[in-house]
Scaffold this active site. Structure first.
Site, short mmCIF file in Angstrom:
data_model
loop_
_atom_site.label_atom_id
_atom_site.label_comp_id
_atom_site.label_asym_id
_atom_site.label_seq_id
_atom_site.Cartn_x
_atom_site.Cartn_y
_atom_site.Cartn_z
N ASN A 67 -10.20 -2.81 2.79
CA ASN A 67 -9.91 -2.79 1.35
C ASN A 67 -11.21 -2.52 0.62
O ASN A 67 -12.29 -2.76 1.16
CB ASN A 67 -9.35 -4.13 0.89
CG ASN A 67 -7.86 -4.28 1.19
OD1 ASN A 67 -7.18 -3.31 1.49
ND2 ASN A 67 -7.37 -5.50 1.10
N HIS B 139 0.84 -1.22 0.00
CA HIS B 139 0.00 0.00 0.00
C HIS B 139 0.87 1.26 0.00
O HIS B 139 0.65 2.18 0.79
CB HIS B 139 -0.95 0.00 1.21
CG HIS B 139 -1.99 -1.08 1.15
ND1 HIS B 139 -3.27 -0.86 0.73
CD2 HIS B 139 -1.93 -2.40 1.46
CE1 HIS B 139 -3.97 -1.98 0.79
NE2 HIS B 139 -3.17 -2.94 1.23
C1 HEM Z 1 -2.33 -11.67 4.46
C2 HEM Z 1 -1.68 -11.06 5.37
C3 HEM Z 1 -1.33 -9.59 5.36
C4 HEM Z 1 -0.15 -9.08 5.74
C5 HEM Z 1 1.05 -9.87 6.25
C6 HEM Z 1 -0.22 -7.65 5.59
C7 HEM Z 1 0.80 -6.77 5.89
C8 HEM Z 1 0.78 -5.41 5.72
C9 HEM Z 1 1.87 -4.51 5.98
C10 HEM Z 1 3.23 -4.92 6.49
C11 HEM Z 1 1.45 -3.26 5.69
C12 HEM Z 1 2.27 -1.97 5.82
C13 HEM Z 1 2.10 -1.39 7.21
C14 HEM Z 1 2.85 -0.09 7.40
O1 HEM Z 1 4.02 0.00 7.02
O2 HEM Z 1 2.27 0.85 7.97
C15 HEM Z 1 0.09 -3.36 5.26
C16 HEM Z 1 -0.68 -2.30 4.90
C17 HEM Z 1 -2.03 -2.41 4.64
N1 HEM Z 1 -2.79 -3.56 4.63
FE1 HEM Z 1 -2.15 -5.40 4.92
N2 HEM Z 1 -1.45 -7.30 5.13
C18 HEM Z 1 -2.18 -8.46 4.97
C19 HEM Z 1 -3.47 -8.57 4.57
C20 HEM Z 1 -4.34 -7.51 4.46
C21 HEM Z 1 -5.76 -7.63 4.30
C22 HEM Z 1 -6.59 -8.92 4.27
C23 HEM Z 1 -6.24 -6.37 4.23
C24 HEM Z 1 -7.70 -6.03 4.09
C25 HEM Z 1 -8.32 -5.09 4.78
C26 HEM Z 1 -5.11 -5.44 4.32
C27 HEM Z 1 -5.17 -4.06 4.25
C28 HEM Z 1 -4.09 -3.22 4.34
C29 HEM Z 1 -4.17 -1.78 4.15
C30 HEM Z 1 -5.42 -0.97 3.78
C31 HEM Z 1 -2.89 -1.27 4.35
C32 HEM Z 1 -2.44 0.18 4.23
C33 HEM Z 1 -2.53 0.88 5.59
C34 HEM Z 1 -2.12 2.33 5.45
O3 HEM Z 1 -2.78 3.08 4.71
O4 HEM Z 1 -1.13 2.72 6.08
N3 HEM Z 1 -3.97 -6.18 4.47
N4 HEM Z 1 -0.30 -4.67 5.27
#
Ligand code: HEM
Length: 471
Positions: free
Chosen positions: A144, A71
């Protein structure tokens, strides 16, 4: 004195005190800014002792934070949330007790698979993350715009992301990498149908929904647990674009969605979303044909209706993107009493990795950055789920008993209008035609299980595309 004859200063003696200093210029803020490195004479080498030069360069190099691992590209907005319907029956979270309760929020919209240059209209999953600054502490709701995920276990995320990323050989998008994801993981078929329909291409963030995808738990004052899925719906209505418009806009204005959001708020028009939840008695998991904690599934809205909870109003733009948006640290583990996580295998993996990523990206004091600060925070503020619950079983690594990879994909496909079905088949065919024959074969077998008509239409379209791409 001017710089051109400065070389002779050493021999002739320094005459600077008689001339206006030309290496110092006033800046916009009125402070003086040094604009020449310290040298031996005008053309001599730069001195290692020039601490002004070192500090200027170090400050520049370290002035940005590391990008998010996922993201990466995003836009922010601020405003407030207020509860419209009491959820007291289901959760003791103070935020959701009384209609009219209002708290400030920060929102970051993002592109899941992106770098800073990815066009906003690319086929992508949009992130929609909200930070609620409540009297009880911070609650992060990470959503999402599509309600399902590629896989149902967080242990697979590294592999999934490698399939969604450009080739490590030449940094170019590689259709075979993308399509071999859908060939390898039959559970990604539901996501394939959502992602390759026109729901995957968006030009305005004011018109997207948000879905928690993962299942959480609500706990009420009596200790009763319910499974919960959160959903945002834009008050201005949901809107998508087709592949052709998305590609055209990617060239015209790659930042169209961010610009649209910013301009709208700058003109004084607030952007609003309604928060709804679906609630489920955990006992239902025993009788449902699918696992409600499986992130590749949605919950049927006729059986689990959308309950309105509140409204969010975004009416304020960032004034300093780096401080207010880039440094936002959303974490699915930032929960409050009454708002817990469930045994969802994707969510359980996520509850650890976001704070790890943020310690790396923003430093160990990321919780003290103003946009993330919760007064009097300590590790004891974290809500660890399930106190009092009895859990026993054999330790193992196993697939869930009822994976059911295709039923919901079929239901989604059948819910589309004829025009939407046509676009879906065309979007798939235009990409799949570039994959290797074995990958094409496996993906078509999966599509056959979704709908023989869909598989046949994709096959026909691929023949057309193959002739134009010389395959
Ligand atoms: C399958 C396992 C998942 C892992 C290991 C994962 C891991 C991560 C990581 C490491 C970040 C960056 C965090 C940061 O640096 O601030 C991130 C961001 C994000 N993830 Fe996931 N994610 C996963 C699944 C999902 C799912 C299912 C969603 C659904 C809602 C999701 C939605 C998001 C969103 C919206 C962000 C951006 C947050 C922002 O705007 O700072 N992720 N994710």
């Amino acid at each position: 004195m001017d710089n051109n004859n400065g070389g002779s200063q050493v021999e002739k003696g320094n005459t600077r005190d008689t001339a206006p200093p030309k290496n110092v210029t006033p800046t916009k803020t009125g402070c003086s800014e040094v604009c020449h490195s310290q040298t031996v004479g005008v053309r001599g080498p730069v001195l290692v002792q020039d601490t002004v030069l070192h500090e200027t360069l170090e400050t520049f190099v370290f002035s940005t934070t590391l990008p998010r691992r996922l993201h990466t590209k995003g836009f922010g907005a601020f405003g407030y949330y207020y509860t419209t319907h009491s959820m007291k029956e289901y959760t003791k979270a103070r935020l959701f007790q009384i209609p009219g309760q209002q708290v400030p929020v920060a929102v970051r919209f993002s592109l899941a698979s992106s770098n800073q240059g990815t066009p906003d209209t690319s086929r992508n999953v949009r992130g929609f993350s909200t930070k609620f600054y409540t009297a009880e502490g911070i609650f992060d709701l990470i959503c999402n715009h599509l309600p399902v995920f590629f896989v149902r276990d967080a242990i697979l995320i590294a592999d999934v992301i490698s399939h969604l990323s450009p080739s490590p050989v030449n940094n170019l998008p590689d259709p075979e990498r993308l399509w071999s994801l859908f060939a390898k993981y039959p559970e990604a078929t539901n996501m394939l149908i959502w992602f390759f329909s026109d729901l995957g291409t968006v030009k305005s963030l004011r018109h997207i929904p948000g879905h928690s995808v993962s299942t959480y738990v609500w706990l009420n004052a009596q200790g009763v647990r319910h499974y919960v899925k959160y959903h945002w719906f834009p008050m201005a209505g949901v809107a998508y674009i087709d592949r052709q418009e998305a590609q055209w806009l990617a060239c015209q204005d790659p930042d169209i969605a961010g610009r649209d959001l910013y301009d709208c708020i700058a003109k004084g028009k607030a952007v609003e979303y309604e928060l709804c939840v679906q609630l489920m008695n955990p006992e239902d998991a025993k009788i449902l044909p699918f696992d409600p904690l499986d992130d590749t599934k949605v919950w049927d809205e006729t059986r689990y209706p959308l309950c309105p909870v509140g409204r969010m109003v975004l009416n304020c733009n960032p004034e300093n993107y780096a401080e207010q948006v880039d440094k936002l640290a959303f974490d699915p583990a930032n929960l409050l009493p009454g708002l817990e996580f469930s045994d969802d295998k994707v969510l359980q993996g996520r509850t650890f990795i976001y704070s790890d990523a943020q310690r790396h990206r923003l430093g160990p004091n990321y919780r003290n950055i103003p946009v993330n600060r919760q007064p009097n925070w300590s590790p004891a503020c974290m809500v660890s789920s399930g106190n009092g619950r009895y859990v026993a079983g054999e330790i193992m690594r196993a697939e869930i008993p009822n994976p059911d990879n295709f039923t919901q994909a079929t239901q989604k496909y059948e819910s589309f209008s004829p025009a939407e079905k046509k676009n879906l088949a065309d979007n798939i065919a235009s990409g799949l035609v570039h994959a290797l024959p074995n990958t094409q074969h496996i993906v078509l077998c999966h599509l056959e299980q979704v709908s023989p008509v869909l598989a046949a239409t994709v096959r026909d379209q691929m023949c057309l595309y193959a002739s134009t791409v010389g395959k």
